[in-house]
Write a protein that holds these residues in place. Structure first.
Motif, PDB file in Angstrom:
ATOM      1  N   LYS A 105       0.824  -1.097  -0.092  1.00  9.07           N
ATOM      2  CA  LYS A 105       0.059  -0.007  -0.032  1.00  9.07           C
ATOM      3  C   LYS A 105       0.756   0.983  -0.001  1.00  9.07           C
ATOM      4  CE  LYS A 105      -4.058  -1.828   2.719  1.00  9.07           C
ATOM      5  NZ  LYS A 105      -4.672  -1.928   3.556  1.00  9.07           N
ATOM      6  N   ASN A 106       1.842   1.411   0.811  1.00  8.37           N
ATOM      7  CA  ASN A 106       2.788   2.499   0.880  1.00  8.37           C
ATOM      8  C   ASN A 106       4.103   2.047   1.442  1.00  8.37           C
ATOM      9  OD1 ASN A 106       3.878   4.823   1.458  1.00  8.37           O
ATOM     10  ND2 ASN A 106       1.915   5.749   2.370  1.00  8.37           N
ATOM     11  N   PRO A 107       4.835   1.629   0.287  1.00  6.75           N
ATOM     12  CA  PRO A 107       6.442   1.024   0.774  1.00  6.75           C
ATOM     13  C   PRO A 107       7.179   2.320   1.498  1.00  6.75           C
ATOM     14  CG  PRO A 107       5.618   0.868  -1.623  1.00  6.75           C
ATOM     15  CD  PRO A 107       4.504   1.647  -1.024  1.00  6.75           C
ATOM     16  N   ASP A 108       7.327   3.452   1.163  1.00  8.57           N
ATOM     17  CA  ASP A 108       7.969   4.349   1.807  1.00  8.57           C
ATOM     18  C   ASP A 108       7.658   4.543   3.189  1.00  8.57           C
ATOM     19  OD1 ASP A 108       9.246   5.029  -0.552  1.00  8.57           O
ATOM     20  OD2 ASP A 108       7.943   6.604  -1.076  1.00  8.57           O
ATOM     21  N   TRP A 109       6.503   4.784   3.425  1.00 11.05           N
ATOM     22  CA  TRP A 109       5.963   4.867   4.816  1.00 11.05           C
ATOM     23  C   TRP A 109       6.119   3.524   5.625  1.00 11.05           C
ATOM     24  CZ3 TRP A 109       2.915   1.929   7.987  1.00 11.05           C
ATOM     25  CH2 TRP A 109       2.784   2.327   9.290  1.00 11.05           C
ATOM     26  N   PHE A 110       6.195   2.425   4.793  1.00  9.91           N
ATOM     27  CA  PHE A 110       6.388   1.001   5.575  1.00  9.91           C
ATOM     28  C   PHE A 110       7.811   0.891   6.159  1.00  9.91           C
ATOM     29  CE2 PHE A 110       7.505  -3.320   5.668  1.00  9.91           C
ATOM     30  CZ  PHE A 110       6.689  -4.062   6.501  1.00  9.91           C
ATOM     31  N   TRP A 111       8.560   1.243   5.070  1.00 14.18           N
ATOM     32  CA  TRP A 111      10.196   1.004   5.255  1.00 14.18           C
ATOM     33  C   TRP A 111      10.656   1.927   6.469  1.00 14.18           C
ATOM     34  CZ3 TRP A 111      11.810  -3.349   4.534  1.00 14.18           C
ATOM     35  CH2 TRP A 111      11.253  -4.231   3.450  1.00 14.18           C
ATOM     36  N   HIS A 112      10.155   3.002   6.406  1.00  9.48           N
ATOM     37  CA  HIS A 112      10.525   4.125   7.438  1.00  9.48           C
ATOM     38  C   HIS A 112      10.066   3.572   8.668  1.00  9.48           C
ATOM     39  CE1 HIS A 112      11.069   7.815   9.510  1.00  9.48           C
ATOM     40  NE2 HIS A 112       9.893   8.002  10.026  1.00  9.48           N
TER      41      HIS A 112
END
Length: 115
Positions: free
Chosen positions: A54-61
């Motif tokens: 859904k939201n890779p950038d947020w997830f990895w952060h």
């Protein structure tokens, strides 16, 4: 490396960020503990593939923040005089990482629903 990024990377407060594991802390861990951390991290990522999609950038952060916090909690637990060193570290890390990431995902879902 751009001048701004280089300046940030060398500032002391950049090394104390809560969303990164510092290199010195990782170098003090045994190979078994690092391997266990990798296995736990991979399992948590696999379990939360939908959130990653859904939201890779947020997830990895958020994963990095949770990983660093779990490692700090595990390091504190392993430092206890009654602890069993790496075994305590691994057990605490394995318990904390999924809980922290689940709490972060739940908080995000709640925030998105309130909008």
């Amino acid at each position: 490396m751009p001048a701004k990024a280089r300046a940030t990377a060398t500032k002391p407060q950049a090394l104390e960020r809560e969303d990164i594991l510092n290199a010195h802390a990782i170098s003090t861990l045994s190979a078994g503990a690092v391997s266990a951390m990798s296995a736990v991290g991979a399992a948590v990522i696999k379990k939360n593939k939908a959130a990653l999609g859904k939201n890779p950038d947020w997830f990895w952060h958020m994963f990095a923040k949770c990983e660093a916090k779990a490692a700090r909690l595990a390091e504190q637990a392993a430092g206890d005089p009654k602890a069993w060193g790496d075994a305590t570290f691994i057990e605490t890390y394995a318990n904390q990482l999924p809980k922290l990431l689940t709490a972060a995902l739940d908080a995000r879902e709640k925030a998105l629903k309130e909008k």
